[in-house]
Write a protein that holds these residues in place. Structure first.
Motif, PDB file in Angstrom:
ATOM      1  N   SER A  28     -16.804 -13.267   8.353  1.00  0.00           N
ATOM      2  CA  SER A  28     -16.899 -14.721   8.800  1.00  0.00           C
ATOM      3  C   SER A  28     -15.626 -15.274   9.299  1.00  0.00           C
ATOM      4  N   VAL A  29     -14.190 -14.771   9.089  1.00  0.00           N
ATOM      5  CA  VAL A  29     -13.285 -15.134   9.626  1.00  0.00           C
ATOM      6  C   VAL A  29     -13.272 -14.636  11.292  1.00  0.00           C
ATOM      7  N   SER A  30     -13.727 -13.568  11.286  1.00  0.00           N
ATOM      8  CA  SER A  30     -13.973 -12.790  12.598  1.00  0.00           C
ATOM      9  C   SER A  30     -14.631 -13.668  13.534  1.00  0.00           C
ATOM     10  N   HIS A  59      -8.056  -0.165   1.100  1.00  0.00           N
ATOM     11  CA  HIS A  59      -6.692  -0.213   1.797  1.00  0.00           C
ATOM     12  C   HIS A  59      -6.929  -0.165   3.338  1.00  0.00           C
ATOM     13  N   ARG A  60      -7.353   1.125   3.543  1.00  0.00           N
ATOM     14  CA  ARG A  60      -7.589   1.370   5.114  1.00  0.00           C
ATOM     15  C   ARG A  60      -8.808   0.438   5.696  1.00  0.00           C
ATOM     16  N   ARG A  61      -9.744   0.097   4.933  1.00  0.00           N
ATOM     17  CA  ARG A  61     -10.751  -1.058   5.563  1.00  0.00           C
ATOM     18  C   ARG A  61     -10.047  -2.227   6.044  1.00  0.00           C
ATOM     19  N   PHE A  62      -9.233  -2.590   4.984  1.00  0.00           N
ATOM     20  CA  PHE A  62      -8.322  -3.929   5.153  1.00  0.00           C
ATOM     21  C   PHE A  62      -7.478  -3.587   6.338  1.00  0.00           C
ATOM     22  N   LEU A  63      -6.800  -2.576   6.635  1.00  0.00           N
ATOM     23  CA  LEU A  63      -5.769  -2.561   7.666  1.00  0.00           C
ATOM     24  C   LEU A  63      -6.735  -2.501   9.002  1.00  0.00           C
ATOM     25  N   ASP A  64      -7.854  -1.704   9.008  1.00  0.00           N
ATOM     26  CA  ASP A  64      -8.651  -1.733  10.173  1.00  0.00           C
ATOM     27  C   ASP A  64      -8.926  -3.209  10.493  1.00  0.00           C
ATOM     28  N   TRP A  65      -9.290  -3.935   9.678  1.00  0.00           N
ATOM     29  CA  TRP A  65      -9.842  -5.386  10.046  1.00  0.00           C
ATOM     30  C   TRP A  65      -8.501  -6.178  10.520  1.00  0.00           C
ATOM     31  N   CYS A  66      -7.449  -5.941   9.889  1.00  0.00           N
ATOM     32  CA  CYS A  66      -6.433  -6.757  10.510  1.00  0.00           C
ATOM     33  C   CYS A  66      -5.970  -6.382  11.927  1.00  0.00           C
ATOM     34  N   ARG A  67      -6.060  -4.968  12.196  1.00  0.00           N
ATOM     35  CA  ARG A  67      -5.426  -4.466  13.452  1.00  0.00           C
ATOM     36  C   ARG A  67      -6.542  -5.022  14.510  1.00  0.00           C
ATOM     37  N   ARG A  68      -7.682  -5.132  14.043  1.00  0.00           N
ATOM     38  CA  ARG A  68      -8.650  -5.514  15.217  1.00  0.00           C
ATOM     39  C   ARG A  68      -8.564  -7.073  15.471  1.00  0.00           C
ATOM     40  N   GLU A  69      -8.404  -8.012  14.493  1.00  0.00           N
ATOM     41  CA  GLU A  69      -8.261  -9.237  14.247  1.00  0.00           C
ATOM     42  C   GLU A  69      -6.900 -10.092  15.243  1.00  0.00           C
TER      43      GLU A  69
END
Length: 249
Positions: A28-30, A59-69
């Motif tokens: 939703s934030v995205s 952990h990796r799923r969270f990092l992937d989201w942060c890198r994209r956003e």
């Protein structure tokens, strides 16, 4: 810099099973406008040792989201007392990351664990774990002993820190505020309760724990406006949401 902020603290994702509700909130934030940044104020995971052998898919799923956003909005990550070496290991994943705090003008964010000076057990554990020698040692043993060591640390954090979760250090908080510049606003997590404290025009706002009711905080310093926002209503920030008024305790 972002004009508006979402803030999340103390989600305590267990990594024992998919944390779908939390990641639906991130989806939703995205979809929000890019002028809304997000600050993760620590203890997003129940334990995160950011070294090889200690991490898993969540952990990796969270990092992937942060890198994209971070290409679209500001992504700030501050380590809590359940997270270790994240800022050093993954500086590329966030717009800003730190073991301590982040400041934007007259606004500051921090986890809040070190406000509580009575939490002596945690101070000792922090000293033992958060140094370059320990980091090197944990990196070496990670491929072999990482999972069992992570389980040990997780249990230690639960037993050494629970007595202080419900304790809010009133005088220490006021002392901290008195050391801040005039008209300063400080946001913190860690204490798992929605609290507001003021001192000579300075304000400390403590976030509710996301783990308890899936709530974030929304802050628009230009209005100014501050509200507690259920995760299900994050998408409403695309327009003019009917926000729930935040109230101090």
């Amino acid at each position: 810099m972002s004009k508006r902020w979402l803030m999340v603290a103390d989600a305590h994702l267990s990594c024992c099973e998919p944390e779908d509700e939390f990641f639906r909130m991130l989806d939703s934030v995205s979809r929000l406008p890019g002028d809304i940044g997000i600050v993760f104020l620590g203890d997003i995971f129940d334990l995160w040792i950011a070294l090889r052998g200690y991490e898993n898919e969540e952990h990796r799923r969270f990092l992937d989201w942060c890198r994209r956003e971070k290409a679209r909005r500001e992504i700030v990550f501050l380590e809590g007392n359940h997270e270790f070496f994240v800022a050093k290991t993954y500086p590329d994943a966030f717009s800003y990351s730190d073991e301590d705090s982040y400041r934007d003008g007259t606004t500051q964010w921090l986890h809040g664990d070190r406000i509580n000076r009575r939490d002596h057990s945690y101070k000792i554990l922090r000293f033992i774990l958060r140094n370059i020698l320990t980091r090197w040692f944990l990196w070496c043993i990670g491929p072999t002993f990482g999972p069992s060591f992570a389980h040990y640390v997780r249990e230690r954090l639960r037993t050494t820190n629970q007595a202080h979760k419900t304790y809010f250090p009133e005088q220490a908080a006021l002392n901290y505020l008195s050391s801040c510049p005039p008209d300063f606003v400080v946001f913190a997590g860690h204490f798992h309760d929605r609290l507001t404290r003021t001192s000579d025009g300075r304000t400390l706002e403590v976030l509710p724990a996301y783990a308890q009711a899936s709530e974030l905080m929304y802050y628009d310093p230009a209005v100014p406006e501050l509200s507690v926002l259920p995760a299900a209503r994050v998408a409403g920030l695309c327009g003019s949401p009917d926000k729930k008024e935040a109230s101090g305790s």
